[in-house]
Every structure is written in structure tokens, then in C-alpha cells.
Design an enzyme around this catalytic site. Structure first.
Site, short mmCIF file in Angstrom:
data_model
loop_
_atom_site.label_atom_id
_atom_site.label_comp_id
_atom_site.label_asym_id
_atom_site.label_seq_id
_atom_site.Cartn_x
_atom_site.Cartn_y
_atom_site.Cartn_z
CE LYS A 1 7.85 61.84 4.57
NZ LYS A 1 6.69 61.96 4.99
N GLY B 1 0.04 52.72 8.98
CA GLY B 1 -1.45 53.00 9.58
C GLY B 1 -2.46 53.25 8.52
CG ASP B 2 -6.06 56.01 7.18
OD1 ASP B 2 -6.97 55.29 6.64
OD2 ASP B 2 -6.03 57.19 6.77
N PRO C 1 -0.73 48.90 11.31
CG PRO C 1 -1.58 48.02 13.32
CD PRO C 1 -1.96 48.24 11.79
CB ALA D 1 -0.79 53.95 15.45
CD GLU E 1 -3.03 0.31 -0.14
OE1 GLU E 1 -3.66 0.99 -0.76
OE2 GLU E 1 -3.21 -0.86 -0.57
CG ASP F 1 6.60 56.43 4.98
OD1 ASP F 1 6.93 57.02 3.81
OD2 ASP F 1 5.51 57.00 5.34
CG MET G 1 4.45 61.53 15.36
SD MET G 1 4.23 62.64 14.05
CE MET G 1 2.57 63.00 13.62
N1 SAH Z 1 -0.21 57.21 9.26
C1 SAH Z 1 0.06 56.52 10.51
C2 SAH Z 1 0.74 57.87 11.64
C3 SAH Z 1 2.00 57.97 11.04
S1 SAH Z 1 2.89 59.09 12.07
C4 SAH Z 1 -1.01 55.86 11.20
O1 SAH Z 1 -2.14 56.26 10.89
O2 SAH Z 1 -0.99 55.27 12.31
C5 SAH Z 1 3.88 58.13 13.07
C6 SAH Z 1 3.38 57.92 14.17
O3 SAH Z 1 2.28 57.18 14.41
C7 SAH Z 1 4.34 57.34 15.28
O4 SAH Z 1 5.22 58.59 16.12
C8 SAH Z 1 3.39 56.80 16.45
O5 SAH Z 1 2.72 58.00 17.32
C9 SAH Z 1 2.33 56.30 15.61
N2 SAH Z 1 2.38 54.83 15.18
C10 SAH Z 1 2.68 54.37 13.97
N3 SAH Z 1 2.51 52.94 14.07
C11 SAH Z 1 2.49 52.64 15.11
C12 SAH Z 1 2.34 51.43 16.07
N4 SAH Z 1 2.73 50.37 15.52
N5 SAH Z 1 2.18 51.71 17.70
C13 SAH Z 1 2.11 52.79 18.30
N6 SAH Z 1 2.11 53.98 17.56
C14 SAH Z 1 2.40 53.87 16.26
#
Ligand code: SAH
Length: 464
Positions: free
Chosen positions: A268, A300-301, A223, A330, A25, A246, A381
Site C-alpha cells: 500500500k 497515523g489513525d 506518524p 499525520a 573493596e 502497511d 496524499m
Molecule cells: N491514516 C493515516 C493516513 C494514511 S493516507 C493518518 O491518519 O495519518 C497516507 C497519507 O498520509 C500520505 O500520503 C500523507 O499525506 C499522510 N502521511 C502519513 N504519514 C505521514 C507523515 N509521517 N508525515 C506527513 N504525512 C504523512
């Protein structure tokens, strides 16, 4: 990422033999696999017990002789016998890869689970650790791939020279192949045996359209975990010719793009010398004008502290088409990580995303008032100036007892959390772990789950 003990590859067996020593088999199972190839499959055993009659194989009912391994690509041993031992020794002497069924220590190679849409093959391996997982993954991939995808892949192979002569631009050629393998019309035609005609019709259509112009997608990467990317972001990353990202976007997310896509890091990161915003604007416009599909990947966004405004203005001015794909910002990842409802009935009627960096006195007066009235502040930030910002918020009228929660590396496996009050943060002496952070301030923070958070300056609000 872990390292592999085996190297996945596709091994040529055409015109060669695959020898299976054994007649039971287990030998039949390997036969099933081996006969998916064009190799000549030879079964050798003194005891042929299983029914091999449905397979196109050569049955040799006798003991093993060394010349059995002439012109042989692979050897499977699926019995325990003196013949089997001879075969193993001969395979090793000839450096022919050997698989001894159920004896991993003696195997030069393992056979993965296979999704067979020849010539398209998906091989799934767990290096023997979790066959059940391999089977589950295989079932999902089976469901994902149309039964005809292999035929269509063959069509693509057959048309290669024609495509090269009709479409000169590499990116345009790739667009044709993408259209071909995803076209419902071609699939339907293939089902009727008219796939080749449909593929040619599609080719004629692609060859006649002028080269598509470039586009820029501003994509939110979330994030930092691959599985917090949207499906749309993932799809467009797969389509992009260039990924401009970035520093904050982790490599694992960037690597979700096509393997041959160009990757440009525009830095950045805080304290890093890198591309200026003006240079980034110029870069994405230039790439799009070269006809490329550009994924501008932001953490993030893209619309939240992402300098999207400037990039969109530059794209509009240059007449470059663009699209924006939202991402998990974030603060939302931080809220999820800590089960903090940033809006909460009767407590917090709203939620402010604000930058601590560069905030002036009038900003702070404003936020202090909002936090006092119950709204939740999510400060971006602000990690390196956290104590200072807390002190200034208090100076501008926020209650020192307001709950504070901080999430470093939100949405990632290596997140860390801190909790306390605004006064504790102002007096804080503990060092935060490395990585970007979100600072929450407001009554609603107390409703979150901060049970595992480190305490700021040794003070804490009570955990419900
Ligand atoms: N566009 C991103 C923000 C960029 S500015 C967003 O929407 O999340 C960068 C800041 O985002 C950092 O200084 C911190 O305050 C925050 N940030 C980004 N990634 C993060 C994470 N994984 N955990 C916590 N803070 C985060």
C-alpha cells in the site's frame, strides 16, 4: 540503530568457579555480583582487607597459582600485583573470559547493571559509556517489576510439562503464561506462599475453557516514531500473534511487536504493487478465524484515510470481533512539529482533513470556500500534485495569498518543512524531500513556527 561492541548473553556458571583476584573493596563489589549465581566464588589475595564474612565464598589468602583457574568460568582481577599479572596471563592462556576492574581495555567482558528477580534477570549495559544512565534505567525497571515476579517465573518453569500436556495449542499456552505472570491473584497467593496452588488453579481454568477465538485490532501506529504510539497500541502489539502492516509503518514500530509474531507487509505504498484491499480483508478475516490475535497496524489513525471502513465491514460480515485503537494522524503530528494551531480563535473555527488525491472540481470549490472562510485545510496524499492542487484551489476562488505550510515526514526525526503562499505553491519549482507529506492551507498556518522552513518559490508570508 547503532551496533554493539559487546554481545549481551546469559553465561552458564553453574557447577563452575568464579575467581576473584584481590581482597579490597573492589573485589567485594564483584563478590556481591558473583554470589548472585550458584557458582563457587573464590577470592584469592595475599591481602584480604575487606569484610567478606557475609558472603558464601572461599577465601584463599596466598599468592595466585595457575591451578586456581581449574574449572573456572570467569575471572575478575581487582588488584594490581604480580599475582594479578599471573592470573591475567593464565586466564588468557586458558581462554577464560577476564574482567580487569576499571581497565576496560583489558576486559573481555563487562558486568551490566542487574535487576535481579531470579530466574528473571534484566541486564542493563551502556558498554561503559554512561553508568549513570544505566542506574536510572535500572531504578525504573526495579519499580516496574513486582518483587515476586521471579518466583512466579519459576512456577511457570516448573509447570511446563503439565501445561504442555493440558493445553495443546501454542497460542492458548502462551495466553496461560501471560495470565500467570500478570495475575494479581497469583501474586497475592505467592506472597502467602501459596503461589503453586494458585498457578495450578489458573491452569485448570485455562485448560477447561475452549480455545479463544481470534480478534482483529485496527491499530493506529501514529506518524512513524515509536514514542508516538499509544500505550494501548503498544500493549496490543505485544499480544498479537500476527502483525499485518502497511508500508508506511516504519520497521521500528513493527518491531515493537512480539519477536515471534508473524509479520505480514501488505504494501500500500504509492506506486507499489501489493495486496488489493479485498485481499487484505480476506487475509485478516482468515487469520482471525484461525484463532489468531491480529494487529492490523496502519499509519497515523486507522479511521483517517486508512480504508478502515472496508476492513470493519468485512470483519462484521464474518462475525469476527474487532477493536479500534486510535493513533496520531499525520496532520496532527505536522501541526505539532510546526507549532501550528489548526484551529485558532477569531481566525480558524475548524480544520478539514481532506485527500488531495482524486479530488474533483466540486471538492475543490468546496474547500476553496472553506479556506476562504478561515478554516484550515490539511491535505493528505497531495505531495506529487501539490502545485496542481494549489492552482486549482486558486481557480476555484481561494486567495493566492493564503498561507501554505508543508511538512514531509511529520512526527519523525527526518522531517522537513516548507512554507509560502498558495500562489507560491502553484508556481513551485523546488523539489520536496522524500516521504509522505501534509499540506496545510489557511490563515491559521501563519500563526505556526515556520522559521526553519524552506521557502516555496522564493516567496513567503511574514513570520510573526
Ligand atoms: N491514516 C493515516 C493516513 C494514511 S493516507 C493518518 O491518519 O495519518 C497516507 C497519507 O498520509 C500520505 O500520503 C500523507 O499525506 C499522510 N502521511 C502519513 N504519514 C505521514 C507523515 N509521517 N508525515 C506527513 N504525512 C504523512
Amino acid at each position: 540503530m547503532g551496533y554493539l561492541n559487546t554481545f549481551p548473553l546469559s553465561y552458564k556458571v553453574q557447577g563452575l568457579r568464579i575467581v576473584i583476584v584481590g581482597g579490597s573493596e573492589e573485589a567485594l563489589n564483584k563478590t556481591r555480583l558473583a554470589t548472585k549465581t550458584t557458582a563457587q566464588v573464590v577470592i584469592i589475595s595475599r591481602h584480604i582487607e575487606a569484610d567478606f564474612s557475609t558472603f558464601a565464598v572461599e577465601i584463599v589468602e596466598r599468592g595466585f597459582v595457575p591451578s586456581d583457574l581449574d574449572s573456572t568460568a570467569l575471572v575478575f582481577v581487582a588488584e594490581e600485583s604480580a599475582d594479578a599479572d599471573l592470573a591475567k596471563a593464565e586466564a588468557r592462556a586458558r581462554n577464560i573470559p577476564l574482567n580487569v576492574v576499571d581497565v576496560p581495555a583489558e576486559c573481555d567482558f563487562y558486568t551490566p547493571s542487574i535487576v535481579d528477580r531470579a530466574p528473571l534477570t534484566v541486564a542493563i549495559s551502556t558498554e561503559g559509556d554512561a553508568p549513570v544512565l544505566a542506574r536510572l534505567v535500572r531504578a525504573r525497571i526495579e519499580a516496574m517489576l513486582s518483587p515476586r515476579i521471579g518466583k512466579i517465573a519459576s512456577l511457570a518453569g516448573g509447570l511446563r510439562h503439565k501445561v504442555e500436556s493440558l493445553i495443546h495449542d501454542g497460542a492458548a499456552r502462551r495466553r496461560y503464561y501471560e495470565a500467570l505472570v500478570t495475575s494479581p491473584a497469583v501474586e497475592a497467593a505467592e506472597a502467602l506462599g501459596q503461589g503453586a496452588e494458585a498457578a495450578e488453579a489458573l491452569l485448570a481454568q485455562h485448560a477447561s475453557t475452549t480455545q479463544a477465538s481470534g480478534v482483529v485490532w485496527l491499530i493506529g501506529a501514529g506518524p512513524g516514531s515509536e514514542d508516538l504510539l499509544t500505550l494501548r497500541a503498544q500493549r496490543l502489539l505485544q499480544e498479537a500473534d500476527v502483525i499485518v502492516h502497511d508500508q508506511l509503518v516504519p520497521d521500528a514500530v513493527v518491531q515493537m511487536g512480539r519477536r515471534d509474531a508473524e509479520q505480514i507487509s501488505v504494501g500500500k505504498a504509492k506506486g507499489h504493487h501489493s495486496f488489493s484491499q479485498a485481499q487484505i480483508n480476506t487475509l485478516i478475516v482468515r487469520l482471525a478465524n484461525e484463532g489468531k490475535k491480529v494487529a492490523r497496524l496502519k499509519s497515523g489513525d486507522p479511521m483517517v484515510f486508512g480504508r478502515a471502513g472496508e476492513e470493519i465491514a468485512a470483519l462484521r460480515k464474518a462475525g469476527v470481533p474487532y477493536q479500534i485503537v486510535p493513533g496520531v494522524s499525520a496532520a496532527l503530528a505536522a501541526a505539532a512539529d510546526t507549532a501550528t494551531p489548526v484551529t485558532l480563535r477569531k481566525v480558524s473555527s475548524g480544520f478539514i482533513m481532506a485527500t488531495a488525491h482524486g479530488a474533483d472540481d466540486s471538492d475543490l470549490t468546496h474547500w476553496a470556500a472553506l479556506a476562504q472562510s478561515g478554516l484550515t485545510l490539511a491535505l493528505y496524499m497531495g505531495k506529487s500534485i501539490a502545485s496542481d492542487v494549489a492552482a486549482r484551489l486558486i481557480a476555484h476562488g481561494a486567495a493566492p495569498s493564503l498561507p501554505v505550510g508543508i511538512v514531509v515526514n511529520a512526527g519523525r526525526a527526518d522531517k522537513s518543512t516548507y512554507s509560502g503562499t498558495l500562489a507560491a505553491l502553484a508556481a513551485n519549482t523546488i523539489a520536496f524531500s522524500d516521504g509522505p507529506a501534509i499540506i496545510f492551507v489557511g490563515e491559521a498556518v501563519e500563526a505556526g513556527d515556520w522559521a526553519n522552513a524552506a521557502q516555496l518559490a522564493g516567496m513567503s508570508f511574514k513570520v510573526a
